[in-house]
Structure formats: structure tokens, C-alpha cells
Design an enzyme around this catalytic site. Structure first.
Site, PDB file in Angstrom:
ATOM      1  N   GLU A  58     -11.267 -13.466   2.597  1.00 16.61           N
ATOM      2  CA  GLU A  58     -12.267 -13.326   4.210  1.00 16.61           C
ATOM      3  C   GLU A  58     -13.016 -12.831   3.632  1.00 16.61           C
ATOM      4  O   GLU A  58     -12.597 -10.993   3.325  1.00 16.61           O
ATOM      5  CB  GLU A  58     -11.508 -12.541   5.522  1.00 16.61           C
ATOM      6  CG  GLU A  58     -12.341 -12.421   6.548  1.00 16.61           C
ATOM      7  CD  GLU A  58     -11.519 -12.596   7.542  1.00 16.61           C
ATOM      8  OE1 GLU A  58     -12.084 -13.066   8.717  1.00 16.61           O
ATOM      9  OE2 GLU A  58     -11.078 -11.039   7.900  1.00 16.61           O
ATOM     10  N   GLU A 108      -5.107  -9.376  15.748  1.00 15.56           N
ATOM     11  CA  GLU A 108      -5.712  -8.262  14.361  1.00 15.56           C
ATOM     12  C   GLU A 108      -6.488  -6.872  14.520  1.00 15.56           C
ATOM     13  O   GLU A 108      -7.404  -7.123  15.133  1.00 15.56           O
ATOM     14  CB  GLU A 108      -7.199  -9.361  13.123  1.00 15.56           C
ATOM     15  CG  GLU A 108      -7.195  -8.770  12.450  1.00 15.56           C
ATOM     16  CD  GLU A 108      -8.583  -9.655  12.057  1.00 15.56           C
ATOM     17  OE1 GLU A 108      -8.967  -8.872  10.550  1.00 15.56           O
ATOM     18  OE2 GLU A 108      -8.912 -10.844  12.146  1.00 15.56           O
TER      19      GLU A 108
END
Length: 276
Positions: free
Chosen positions: A248, A150
Site C-alpha cells: 500500500e 487498522e
């Protein structure tokens, strides 16, 4: 086109409840059928698995341990000289993922060493990351798991994290293992690169997981901001995205009250409460 599948990130959502098992149960009551649990390591995995099973929630993503965050650590994947620590933490993450029935592990790259210039250590850090990723891929393939990378934006969230943009995904090509994929967070990508349509289309073949949060506040997708999430959801559907979309973001208030955007999406797809 199949509807998107959403996962509650329990480091961000349902923080009204202090304990992770309670958050899992709250996510299930809210209609989620999947959850991200980035840091499960303080909990007995059997306890978490039991809570998830009771809630009808599958655990779809954990992270490798970040290390000592008080010392500025944020994983060790690309940190030179920390290969032994990386392998130890990877082994712990795999142990937890197996116990939790979780098929994906976000492999944290780590930060540029304190006092070092990013440009001066970039080549060495990439070489370290490639070495560690090849080891991780060999371990994960034995467990039928996927490792995820990520990029995190360096303008707002973390100026020192090694992976800052999806354009560094060329590392995946150099490693050349199909069980290593990109974890594309819309919040980070918008801040660093924008051009979301082209970036999603470009990196779609190597994208294994997506996360969302509005920009700039990192709140609900329907909060005021730069990103047109209804359009992006339609784009992902048209691309045939079959992975999960991790929620998120920091709710502006009560988590449940802020899920109107998700209930509206489910209703638009003819789903009464949740995606199966």
C-alpha cells in the site's frame, strides 16, 4: 522459513490503468498472486472475480464502505448513533467478499465526530466500536471470514480517525473474538510509535494482515526513508508470519518499474517470478 506473500493494493498500484479489472490483470502479469481491493463496490463482483481468476490473482482484503467521503466519513464502526448504518455496510461488504472469494474485511472505525474533542468522546466511541465488533464477529464467523482493525496515523494521514495506534488493540481483547485481528500498517506504525521490532513482536499474536510503505514518502520499500525493510522482512519470516503483506504505497513512477525490490526479494528466496 517460508517466504513472505505479497499482495498488490489496487487503490495504490497500477493506477496507470483506470479500470480495476485491468489493474487485476496487470498485477497478475507482474507476478502477484494476491491483491487488496479496498473499495470494490462500484463494480459488479462477478466481473471483478472473473478478472481476478483470469489473472491468477486471489482477492485477500476488502474494506467496509467508507461512506460519503465528501462529508468527511470514513467508516462507522466506532461512530455513536450509526449502528444501523454500520450493520448495513457490513452486510454489503460480506456480500461482496463472498462473491469475490475474499476471506478478510477491514472494518473501518470512522472518525471522531466533527466539533468533538477526541478525549471527550473516546469512551463512548470505544463502547460503540466494541458493540459493533461483536456483531461483526458473529456475522463473519458464519462465513469463515476475518475482520481486521487498522490504526491510521493522526500526524500525517488523518488527524480525526478513531484508531491511531496499535496500542488501542486492547479493544480486540475486550471483544474477545478470535476472528477479529489487527491489520498492522508499517507506515502508520512507524509514524505514530516507531520501535517497529518490539511492536511487531508484541502484536504478532493478534496480527492478521500487514501493509507496507516507506516513511516519510509512502513510496516503494527500497526508496529513501526511515524503515529498513529487508530487516523487517527477515523478522517477519523468523516470526513465522503466514499472512499477506499488502503493498500500500504510492509508486514514485511507473508501478512495474518500481517493483525491483520485490523481484529482488523473490530472487533471494529462489522464486523465479512470484510466490505461490
Amino acid at each position: 522459513m517460508a517466504p513472505l506473500r505479497f499482495a498488490a493494493n489496487l487503490d495504490w498500484l497500477f493506477l496507470e490503468l483506470p479500470a480495476l479489472p485491468e489493474r487485476l490483470e496487470a498485477a497478475g502479469r507482474a507476478g502477484f498472486r494476491a491483491a487488496e481491493v479496498p473499495g470494490p463496490f462500484a463494480w459488479d463482483p462477478a466481473l471483478l472475480r472473473g478478472a481476478a481468476d483470469r489473472a491468477g490473482v486471489g482477492l485477500v482484503l476488502i474494506n467496509t464502505p467508507p461512506g460519503d467521503q465528501d462529508k468527511g466519513e470514513k467508516g462507522f464502526g466506532a461512530v455513536p448513533g450509526c449502528q444501523a448504518k454500520f450493520r448495513e455496510d457490513l452486510a454489503l461488504a460480506v456480500k461482496y467478499a463472498k462473491a469475490l472469494g475474499c476471506p478478510r474485511i477491514h472494518i473501518m472505525a470512522g472518525r471522531v465526530p466533527a466539533g468533538a474533542e477526541r478525549a471527550a468522546v473516546a469512551v463512548e466511541m470505544e463502547a460503540t466500536f466494541i458493540e459493533n465488533l461483536r456483531h461483526a464477529a458473529d456475522i463473519l464467523v458464519q462465513e469463515d471470514m476475518v475482520g481486521l482493525l487498522e490504526p491510521m496515523n493522526s500526524r500525517v494521514t488523518d488527524p480525526h480517525y478513531f484508531l491511531t495506534t496499535p496500542h488501542q488493540a486492547g479493544i480486540l481483547e475486550k471483544v474477545g473474538r478470535p476472528n477479529l485481528q489487527l491489520q498492522l500498517d508499517i507506515f502508520h506504525c512507524q509514524i505514530m510509535d516507531g520501535n517497529l521490532t518490539q511492536n511487531l513482536e508484541m502484536y504478532f499474536p493478534i496480527t492478521g494482515h500487514i501493509q507496507i510503505g516507506q516513511v516519510p514518502g509512502r513510496h516503494e520499500p527500497d526508496s529513501p526513508g526511515e524503515v529498513n525493510f529487508p530487516y523487517l522482512f527477515q523478522l517477519l519470516e523468523s516470526l513465522g508470519y503466514k499472512g499477506y503483506v499488502g503493498c500500500e504505497y504510492a509508486p514514485q513512477g511507473d508501478t512495474l518499474e518500481g517493483l525491483g525490490w520485490l523481484r529482488a526479494y523473490w530472487a533471494s528466496q529462489g522464486l523465479q517470478q512470484h510466490q505461490d
